[in-house]
Every structure is written in structure tokens, then in C-alpha cells.
Design an enzyme around this catalytic site. Structure first.
Site, PDB file in Angstrom:
ATOM      1  N   CYS A  21      85.350  58.080  30.554  1.00  0.00           N
ATOM      2  CA  CYS A  21      85.087  59.769  29.786  1.00  0.00           C
ATOM      3  C   CYS A  21      84.315  60.119  28.998  1.00  0.00           C
ATOM      4  CB  CYS A  21      86.564  60.517  29.722  1.00  0.00           C
ATOM      5  SG  CYS A  21      87.692  59.486  31.315  1.00  0.00           S
ATOM      6  N   ASP A  32      85.380  53.504  19.534  1.00  0.00           N
ATOM      7  CA  ASP A  32      86.722  53.345  20.996  1.00  0.00           C
ATOM      8  C   ASP A  32      87.919  53.196  20.264  1.00  0.00           C
ATOM      9  OD1 ASP A  32      87.277  52.493  23.460  1.00  0.00           O
ATOM     10  OD2 ASP A  32      87.315  50.463  22.988  1.00  0.00           O
ATOM     11  N   TYR A  77      83.162  38.305  30.888  1.00  0.00           N
ATOM     12  CA  TYR A  77      82.672  40.274  31.114  1.00  0.00           C
ATOM     13  C   TYR A  77      83.484  40.718  29.547  1.00  0.00           C
ATOM     14  CZ  TYR A  77      83.679  44.481  30.991  1.00  0.00           C
ATOM     15  OH  TYR A  77      83.313  46.786  30.666  1.00  0.00           O
ATOM     16  N   ARG A 125      76.336  47.461  30.684  1.00  0.00           N
ATOM     17  CA  ARG A 125      76.895  47.632  28.691  1.00  0.00           C
ATOM     18  C   ARG A 125      76.382  46.850  27.582  1.00  0.00           C
ATOM     19  NH1 ARG A 125      82.959  49.588  28.028  1.00  0.00           N
ATOM     20  NH2 ARG A 125      83.807  49.801  30.796  1.00  0.00           N
TER      21      ARG A 125
END
Ligand code: OXD
Ligand code: MN
Length: 601
Positions: free
Chosen positions: A269, A294, A216, A385
Site C-alpha cells: 500500500c 516495514d 520466496y 522485489r
């Protein structure tokens, strides 16, 4: 061990760009001896290499071809269903002492951990190809840029790293031949993708990461959370800069005046949405540009903070992404995108919950099973994703490649809170701002395994990503403030406050521009505010709410400070600080006491 990644055999001219730095060659040789791969593939990041790897991945079902007319040069990957998110309980910081890792990290003794991992890795790449991926984090000419090498047996990792980092020859050139040069060693093996043999271990003193047993993204794209945040934050403290879980965006007024802000929100969020915000019609002539979605690496120059985005792409949560919620993200993922764990429609397109338009009548879900709108299961995994190059973003900031970075006028902290926390407020000064960051909290989401919807304290959104003792991290923040003659203003936001009816009070998305505009006004010393016990609050007329369909009551609720709720909140801050076992700096304890006192004034 089950071979989940059979070897591939490139023709001459592909996979043979060996680096010249002896330290890299020695390390790769050592790992080769340990893992015993069938062959070694030296990546150079070229287009030809990428095409070859995609073709081989299609043959081995690592990738599924999508309808190339609908989503050109884009592919779907399905991860093992046991492996769909970051796993914090098997993420370790391996410093010589437990104290160095601190109370918020899992700690594991370095020598023992190396032995345990090396035992798992012994012969782990038999019958597999070992890929060596050189990459740079940060614009190549930035003083902050860092070189890393990731060894992996996963083609999906190589293809993703090519999107997410500046990969290949550019990194070899930047590293050069000095065997003593600083670079990060990242070692990843899928092993047999067994959750019982899954560990993500960081050795900050050795600038080394070893990740096994997962495929992942957040666990295996070692450039991202592992290097840019965990090892990055450790190096940043040692070297006097900051590695933060923050988006960076530019705000340009119709007159052409530009400010940059950095914002830390916990995972899932809406960081990517905020970083790509499109101002509503009312804000004609205002422009938002994205530097990063990010991670921010920041350093001090001329008494100011300057930030670069170390990454080269976006690894965003797909569900909920639509032309309504984030048109720039939708345009970014229309082509050249690697999707993970979304649904596949019968005409070879991708689909997810929250995408525009009606759901397909039939699809194959993220697990590979038939799905219809009547199915109980979700078609796309909630943490599915996209990985897409930042160049696909129509709102990409023109200075994204600037080595010196962009000057930061404001830092924003935020979380997902149904109650207590107002829409926006401003810290009284830098140290008060550090306190706001240190005590921020959010209701948990699907980005990490574990319960969803629980309020958890997540200092600076770095709880899962700070690579050393959180008390020292707070101290580092305070120290940085002392070196800033022109510090950014610090704000706290909460887009997620709910009314008595349980509905969100604030529309969010593009309308967040109204809050951003107030913050920019404050940075330019022309925004009004009232003093409250928690910080400077806008009064309703300080926010530009023209043309917004919102009633006075909701605005009052959004900006309200409920004394009872705050009494509970401040008690929770104390419980949180106490739970850290004495590492919290005195200055932050004092900030809490002063906040309590202000409520009594
Ligand atoms: C992410 C995360 O994937 O924060 O960005 O989990
Ligand atoms: Mn993140």
C-alpha cells in the site's frame, strides 16, 4: 528428491567460523543429523564470503549477472513460477492450544507439526550445503535487539539475509557463550519447491520457525515476517513491548524541529514510498528521513514510545517504482541490489512495469521467456522485489543505529479504500485509536497469493503477521496505552479514495507531506480540526493545499463523511468483530457503539 541446490565447496578460511555457544552447536548438530547435508557452511557475513557465494550462485544459475556498468554489484534471481508470494494458507502458528493462536491464524498442534516437518526434512539436504546464518535484528546495542540463526540450503536466502539483517560475527558476539541466552531457531529447506509440500510454521513457545518448500523472500527470509513480526509479536506481549508492521520516518521542519511517526499499512500500500517521501517544492526546508520501511519494534521509556527498525535493508515491491513515485528508492536500487522476478533487458539492465521511460523493445520476462511490449503477460511479476541495504537510501535517518530508538509522536493507520474513509482523521484518544487500527481494512494486492482487489479487514496491518490470539493482541495495545503518560497521537489515512469518475481524488506520493504536516501540527497542538463522528477531521483550510492542483469539490469529497457509507462500514465492523468469536475486548466494542451513537447525535 530433486536437488535444486547442489552443494558448494569453499576454500579454507571461508564458511568455517563456528560459533562458540554450545546451544547453537547442539541445535546445528541435531539439524545436520536430520537433513544430512553434504557439508556445513558457517557464515560470518564477510565480504570475501559474499563474493564466493555470488560466484557460486552465478555458476548454478541461482543468480543472473546484470550489466555491471548500469547496476553495479547487482544481480537478478528468478524464483520458481509456482513460488512468487507469501502463502497465508500454509502459514501456521503452532501453539499448544488453538485458542492461543486465535481466530485469525491457521493453527497446527506443535508435536504433530514437528513430526510432519521432520519427516519432510529427513535427508532433505543430501548433496546440498547447509548454511548457518547468524544474524541480529535491531541495532546491536539496542535492548530490543534479538539474535537469530537461520539454517538454510538456499544461497539466495544467505545473500538476501546479508542485505536484510546484520549478519555474521556481530550476532555471534552479541549472543555470547551463555547456553541459556534467548535466540531464535530458524530452519529452512527448499525441499523440491513443491506447493504441496510448502509450510511456514511458527512455534512461539520454542522461539522456533520451520519453513519448507518455498524460496520466496517473505516465506524464507525468516528474520522478517516470521521472526520480526510473528514470533516478535508473541515475545513483545510476553515482555511488554510492541512488534508492529510499521514504517518509521522522521519529519524535520525548516527550524530543525524533528518528530518521528510510525505507520501501519497493509502489504503493498505504499509503505516504502511513504517512508522515503520527498516533500514537494512548496515545503522548502522540510526534510523526511527513513528509519524503517516495514517493521517497528517499540518500547516504553519515560512514558513515551521509542522505536527501532529491526531490519538492515529493504525488501520492496518493484513494479511502479520510478523517479516520479520514489526517487530515493530508485537511487537505493541503482547498485548493490538483489532483484527477484523483474525483467532482463537485452543490454543486461533490469526493467519493470512503471519504470521511467519507454518499455524496452525486447526483454526476457520474469519467467525467462521472450517479451515485447505487445506481449499479454507482464514483464516483471507484480510482486517482484528488490533487496537493498538501507545504507543505499540517500534519506536514511542519522539515528537509525541508535540503540534506544527514536521517540514516536504519531502512529498512522491506513489502507487502500476507494470509498468511505476520508483522507485523514485523528482518533479522540489512545483507545479510540486502537479501535481505528483494529477495524482498518484494505483492498488486497499481489503481495500475498489470493484474490486481488477485495476489501479485507486487516487489524493494524497485522492480520497475516500476529503470532498469537488477535483478541489478546488488541488487549496488549490497550494495556500499552495505560503505561504511556505521553502517548503518540493516532491517525487514520486513506490516499486511495476515488471520485464518482473512478479516479483517485488525491495525488499521493510527495503530496502526502501535506497530510503529514497537519498531523505534526496536531502533535504540536497548533493544527485546527473539526469534530466528526469518526474522529477529528481537518477542515479544508487546516490542510496546507497551496500550490496543489486540486479543486474544492475533490477536497470536500476527500474529507467527506457519507452517513450511508458509514452505516454500512460500522455494520461491517460489527460483522468483523463477531467473526472473531468473542475475543474482542469490551473497550473496543464500546468504541464501536459510541461511534454509532455519535452518528445519531
Ligand atoms: C512485505 C509484505 O513483503 O508485507 O513487506 O508482504
Ligand atoms: Mn510488509
Amino acid at each position: 528428491m530433486k536437488n535444486v541446490a547442489p552443494a558448494i565447496f569453499p576454500p579454507n578460511g571461508i564458511g568455517d567460523t563456528t560459533p562458540t555457544n554450545q546451544a547453537v552447536l547442539d541445535w546445528v548438530h541435531e539439524i545436520g543429523k536430520l537433513t544430512k547435508p553434504e557439508n556445513i557452511f558457517w557464515c560470518d557475513g564477510s565480504e570475501r564470503e559474499n563474493e564466493f557465494l555470488i560466484a557460486e550462485s552465478l555458476k548454478q544459475n541461482v543468480l543472473i549477472k546484470l550489466n555491471q556498468k548500469k547496476v553495479p554489484r547487482s544481480y537478478l534471481h528468478r524464483s520458481n513460477p509456482n513460488d512468487v508470494a507469501r502463502v497465508e494458507k500454509v502459514t501456521f502458528i503452532c501453539t499448544p492450544t488453538k485458542e492461543e493462536a486465535g481466530p485469525t491464524n491457521n493453527w497446527s498442534e506443535p508435536a504433530e507439526t514437528y513430526s510432519k516437518l521432520y519427516a519432510l526434512l529427513n535427508g532433505a539436504m543430501r548433496g546440498r550445503t547447509m548454511f548457518v546464518v547468524p544474524y541480529i535484528m535491531g541495532p546491536p546495542d539496542s535492548p530490543l535487539a534479538k539474535v537469530g540463526f537461520e539454517i538454510t540450503d538456499s544461497k539466495y536466502v544467505v545473500l538476501s539475509m546479508r542485505i536484510m539483517t546484520r549478519m555474521g560475527k556481530v550476532a555471534l558476539d552479541r549472543l555470547g557463550n551463555d547456553p541459556k541466552a534467548e535466540w531464535n531457531r530458524g530452519l529452512h529447506s527448499l525441499l523440491d519447491v513443491d506447493p504441496d509440500r510448502r509450510f511456514i510454521c511458527h512455534f512461539p513457545q520454542d522461539n522456533t520457525i520451520i519453513s519448507v518448500g518455498s524460496g520466496y523472500g517473505g516465506n524464507v527470509l525468516l528474520s522478517k515476517k516470521c521472526l520480526a513480526l510473528r514470533i516478535g509479536s508473541y515475545l513483545a506481549r510476553k515482555q511488554g513491548w510492541m512488534a508492529e508492521h510499521m514504517l518509521i520516518l522522521g519529519v524535520e521542519s525548516p527550524e530543525g524541529k524533528k518528530h518521528y511517526v510510525a505507520a501501519a499499512f497493509p502489504s503493498a500500500c505504499g509503505k516504502t514510498n511513504f517512508a522515503m517521501l520527498i516533500p514537494p517544492a512548496h515545503f522548502k526546508g522540510w526534510k523526511i528521513t527513513t528509519v524503517g520501511d516495514d517493521i517497528a519494534w517499540m518500547e516504553i521509556r519515560d512514558g513515551r514510545l521509542f522505536a527501532v527498525n529491526p531490519e538492515n535493508g529493504y525488501f520492496g515491491v518493484v513494479p511502479g517504482t520510478s523517479y516520479k513515485s520514489n526517487p530515493n528508492a530508485m537511487k537505493s536500487i541503482e547498485h548493490d541490489t538483489l532483484y527477484t522476478n523483474v525483467a532482463l533487458t537485452d543490454d543486461g539492465d533490469v526493467w519493470w512495469e512503471g519504470k521511467d521511460g519507454p518499455p524496452p523493445k525486447h526483454a526476457i520476462d520474469w519467467r525467462g521467456n521472450d517479451w515485447t511490449p505487445d506481449s499479454k503477460e507482464k514483464a516483471a511479476h507484480p510482486n517482484s522485489r528488490f533487496a537493498t541495504p538501507m545504507r543505499n537510501n540517500p534519506a536514511l535517518d542519522p539515528d537509525v543505529e541508535k540503540g534506544e530508538g527514536v521517540p514516536i509522536s504519531a502512529i498512522i493507520f491506513g489502507g487502500r479504500r476507494s470509498d468511505t474513509v476520508p483522507l485523514v482523521y485523528e482518533a479522540f484518544d489512545w483507545t479510540h485509536g486502537v479501535y481505528l487500527g483494529a477495524t482498518m481494512a484494505s483492498e488486497t494486492t499481489a503481495a500475498a497469493t489470493g484474490a486481488v482487489g477485495k476489501v479485507r479487514r486487516d487489524p493494524m496491518a497485522m492480520l497475516p503477521f500476529c503470532g498469537y490470539n488477535i483478541g489478546d493482541y488488541f488487549r496488549h495495545w490497550i494495556d500499552i496505552g495505560k503505561r504511556l503518560s505521553n502517548p503518540p497521537l493516532i491517525f487514520n489515512v486513506n490516499w486511495f479514495r476515488k471520485g464518482a469518475d473512478g479516479k483517485f481524488l488525491w495525488p499521493g506520493f510527495g503530496e502526502n507531506m501535506r497530510v503529514l504536516k497537519w498531523m505534526i501540527d496536531r502533535c504540536q497542538q497548533n493544527g485546527g480540526a473539526v469534530k466528526s463522528p469518526v474522529g477529528w477531521l481537518p477542515s479544508p483550510h487546516d490542510l496546507d493545499l497551496d500550490g496543489l492542483d486540486i479543486d474544492h469539490r475533490s477536497v470536500a469529497d476527500l474529507l467527506g463523511i457519507d452517513h450511508e457509507e458509514w452505516e454500512k462500514e460500522l455494520a461491517e465492523h460489527k460483522t468483523f468483530f463477531d467473526s472473531l468469536g468473542g475475543v474482542v475486548p469490551e473497550q473496543l466494542q464500546k468504541q464501536r457503539e459510541r461511534t454509532v451513537a455519535r452518528f445519531k447525535e
